[in-house]
Design a protein around this motif. Structure first.
Motif, PDB file in Angstrom:
ATOM      1  N   PHE A 151      10.323   1.273 -16.987  1.00 41.92           N
ATOM      2  CA  PHE A 151       9.569   1.217 -15.738  1.00 41.92           C
ATOM      3  C   PHE A 151       8.099   1.559 -15.993  1.00 41.92           C
ATOM      4  CE2 PHE A 151      13.930   2.142 -14.479  1.00 41.92           C
ATOM      5  CZ  PHE A 151      14.141   1.197 -13.481  1.00 41.92           C
ATOM      6  N   PRO A 152       7.261   0.550 -16.247  1.00 36.97           N
ATOM      7  CA  PRO A 152       5.829   0.805 -16.437  1.00 36.97           C
ATOM      8  C   PRO A 152       5.225   1.443 -15.185  1.00 36.97           C
ATOM      9  CG  PRO A 152       6.416  -1.456 -17.031  1.00 36.97           C
ATOM     10  CD  PRO A 152       7.601  -0.871 -16.331  1.00 36.97           C
ATOM     11  N   LYS A 153       4.106   2.105 -15.365  1.00 33.01           N
ATOM     12  CA  LYS A 153       3.427   2.708 -14.218  1.00 33.01           C
ATOM     13  C   LYS A 153       2.981   1.607 -13.258  1.00 33.01           C
ATOM     14  CE  LYS A 153      -0.444   5.657 -12.901  1.00 33.01           C
ATOM     15  NZ  LYS A 153      -1.624   6.435 -13.377  1.00 33.01           N
ATOM     16  N   PRO A 154       3.346   1.689 -11.983  1.00 33.29           N
ATOM     17  CA  PRO A 154       2.947   0.631 -11.028  1.00 33.29           C
ATOM     18  C   PRO A 154       1.443   0.647 -10.780  1.00 33.29           C
ATOM     19  CG  PRO A 154       4.012   2.439  -9.877  1.00 33.29           C
ATOM     20  CD  PRO A 154       4.180   2.724 -11.345  1.00 33.29           C
ATOM     21  N   ALA A 155       0.902  -0.523 -10.520  1.00 31.33           N
ATOM     22  CA  ALA A 155      -0.523  -0.660 -10.247  1.00 31.33           C
ATOM     23  C   ALA A 155      -0.813  -0.342  -8.782  1.00 31.33           C
ATOM     24  CB  ALA A 155      -0.982  -2.070 -10.585  1.00 31.33           C
ATOM     25  N   GLU A 156      -2.075  -0.122  -8.488  1.00 32.32           N
ATOM     26  CA  GLU A 156      -2.506   0.093  -7.117  1.00 32.32           C
ATOM     27  C   GLU A 156      -3.008  -1.233  -6.555  1.00 32.32           C
ATOM     28  OE1 GLU A 156      -2.495   2.811  -5.182  1.00 32.32           O
ATOM     29  OE2 GLU A 156      -1.498   4.033  -6.701  1.00 32.32           O
ATOM     30  N   PRO A 157      -2.671  -1.546  -5.304  1.00 35.19           N
ATOM     31  CA  PRO A 157      -3.146  -2.807  -4.719  1.00 35.19           C
ATOM     32  C   PRO A 157      -4.647  -2.787  -4.503  1.00 35.19           C
ATOM     33  CG  PRO A 157      -2.104  -1.466  -3.047  1.00 35.19           C
ATOM     34  CD  PRO A 157      -1.870  -0.760  -4.361  1.00 35.19           C
ATOM     35  N   THR A 160       0.854  -1.181   0.000  1.00 38.33           N
ATOM     36  CA  THR A 160       0.000   0.000   0.000  1.00 38.33           C
ATOM     37  C   THR A 160       0.892   1.234   0.000  1.00 38.33           C
ATOM     38  OG1 THR A 160      -1.721  -1.172   1.243  1.00 38.33           O
ATOM     39  CG2 THR A 160      -1.822   1.242   1.210  1.00 38.33           C
ATOM     40  N   PRO A 161       0.878   2.030  -1.070  1.00 41.09           N
ATOM     41  CA  PRO A 161       1.766   3.200  -1.125  1.00 41.09           C
ATOM     42  C   PRO A 161       1.541   4.146   0.052  1.00 41.09           C
ATOM     43  CG  PRO A 161       0.797   2.757  -3.273  1.00 41.09           C
ATOM     44  CD  PRO A 161       0.079   1.887  -2.293  1.00 41.09           C
ATOM     45  N   GLY A 162       2.621   4.662   0.592  1.00 39.96           N
ATOM     46  CA  GLY A 162       2.515   5.569   1.725  1.00 39.96           C
ATOM     47  C   GLY A 162       3.683   6.525   1.756  1.00 39.96           C
ATOM     48  N   GLU A 163       3.907   7.128   2.908  1.00 41.28           N
ATOM     49  CA  GLU A 163       4.963   8.117   3.035  1.00 41.28           C
ATOM     50  C   GLU A 163       6.350   7.524   2.840  1.00 41.28           C
ATOM     51  OE1 GLU A 163       4.560  10.075   6.750  1.00 41.28           O
ATOM     52  OE2 GLU A 163       2.724  11.151   6.194  1.00 41.28           O
ATOM     53  N   ARG A 164       6.511   6.240   3.190  1.00 44.96           N
ATOM     54  CA  ARG A 164       7.826   5.604   3.056  1.00 44.96           C
ATOM     55  C   ARG A 164       7.741   4.218   2.421  1.00 44.96           C
ATOM     56  NH1 ARG A 164      11.178   5.544   8.405  1.00 44.96           N
ATOM     57  NH2 ARG A 164       9.354   4.379   9.127  1.00 44.96           N
ATOM     58  N   CYS A 165       6.762   4.007   1.590  1.00 50.12           N
ATOM     59  CA  CYS A 165       6.676   2.715   0.899  1.00 50.12           C
ATOM     60  C   CYS A 165       6.104   2.915  -0.497  1.00 50.12           C
ATOM     61  CB  CYS A 165       5.856   1.698   1.691  1.00 50.12           C
ATOM     62  SG  CYS A 165       4.160   2.176   2.001  1.00 50.12           S
ATOM     63  N   GLU A 166       6.557   2.086  -1.429  1.00 51.21           N
ATOM     64  CA  GLU A 166       6.141   2.232  -2.815  1.00 51.21           C
ATOM     65  C   GLU A 166       6.336   0.928  -3.568  1.00 51.21           C
ATOM     66  OE1 GLU A 166       8.690   4.922  -4.969  1.00 51.21           O
ATOM     67  OE2 GLU A 166      10.475   4.130  -3.984  1.00 51.21           O
ATOM     68  N   ASN A 167       5.755   0.879  -4.763  1.00 56.19           N
ATOM     69  CA  ASN A 167       5.909  -0.243  -5.679  1.00 56.19           C
ATOM     70  C   ASN A 167       6.579   0.253  -6.953  1.00 56.19           C
ATOM     71  OD1 ASN A 167       4.211  -2.123  -4.045  1.00 56.19           O
ATOM     72  ND2 ASN A 167       2.614  -0.645  -4.575  1.00 56.19           N
TER      73      ASN A 167
END
Length: 270
Positions: free
Chosen positions: A250-256, A199-206
């Motif tokens: 780098f394709p656009k990352p999907a949302e979980p 889940t994208p957040g302040e300190r996490c990404e895909n």
């Protein structure tokens, strides 16, 4: 029609994994002259964990590249990864304690597939010793064993495991206490790519790349993303931005997609 997220990767992706991994390694060899263009390191310790049935040989290319960028890189040194055995669980804890004590700095942990699940476990139990976690095709959002084609292999060694896991592996809304990056591929033939999304957040990404599952540890785009994340100054974090000349890689990352516990139980019983 999109493939349902409770199902595993399509059969053609699975069957083509070995050949595509070899092609990914060819790309790695072809781009090795570009290594000097990778972001340089600050000398902090890095621990690299292999995937299921793999050992330190599988991560040699990645570790060799990171050493050239001036990191203190270490393999896990525990032989073949056959799951959470006593040797694995105790060995990883001891390895992290040793590296943290030796360098007196938090350790970045990079985990490939199952190794990434172990990396996230270490970050939760010892957050002060972990600088960040980077996973490569790690299905830490697994809600059904049908989402991975490695379930039978994992179960083959279950009698040796000292930890038994329930699904979902990580409930929604429980971020890691350290920065986290999940590098994954929509062309993964071993695990469903949705299971690798944080889940994208302040300190996490895909970060999405176009590698095979077996090639994630040496695909040039994955290596660039790893080097970029490692090069961030300690205590800071910014979202990944690929250089303009590399953006097509780098394709656009999907949302979980959120998954309720009830859905997970239903999927597991299917």
């Amino acid at each position: 029609m999109a493939r349902q997220t409770h199902a595993g990767p399509a059969l053609p992706l699975y069957l083509s994994e070995p050949g595509r991994a070899v092609a990914d390694y060819g790309l790695y060899l072809a781009t090795r002259p570009l290594t000097p263009r990778l972001p340089k390191g600050d000398g902090h310790p890095v621990l690299v964990l292999p995937g299921l049935l793999a050992d330190d040989v599988s991560t040699a290319a990645l570790r060799r590249t990171l050493r050239r960028l001036d990191y203190r890189v270490h393999g896990w040194g525990l032989g073949r990864n056959i799951g959470p055995t006593a040797l694995c669980v105790n060995g990883l804890r001891d390895k992290l304690d040793y590296l943290h004590g030796r360098y007196r700095r938090p350790v970045t942990i990079i985990g490939w597939s199952l190794g990434g699940i172990f990396a996230r476990d270490l970050a939760r139990t010892s957050p002060t010793k972990v600088r960040q976690v980077i996973t490569l095709g790690s299905p830490f959002r697994l809600t059904s064993y049908e989402q991975t084609r490695a379930a039978r292999v994992f179960d083959r060694y279950s009698h040796l495991h000292v930890e038994q896991r329930t699904l979902p592996l990580e409930p929604d809304g429980v971020p890691l206490p350290v920065p986290a990056t999940s590098i994954y591929s929509h062309y993964d033939g071993i695990v469903h790519w949705q299971t690798c999304l944080d889940t994208p957040g302040e300190r996490c990404e895909n970060i999405a790349v176009t590698a095979s599952h077996l090639g994630l540890g040496h695909h040039p785009a994955a290596i660039w993303a790893v080097a970029d994340r490692l090069a961030q100054p300690e205590g800071t974090w910014e979202p990944f931005q690929a250089p303009r000349f590399l953006r097509p890689a780098f394709p656009k990352p999907a949302e979980p997609q959120p998954c309720s516990p009830a859905d997970a139980v239903a999927d597991s019983a299917a």
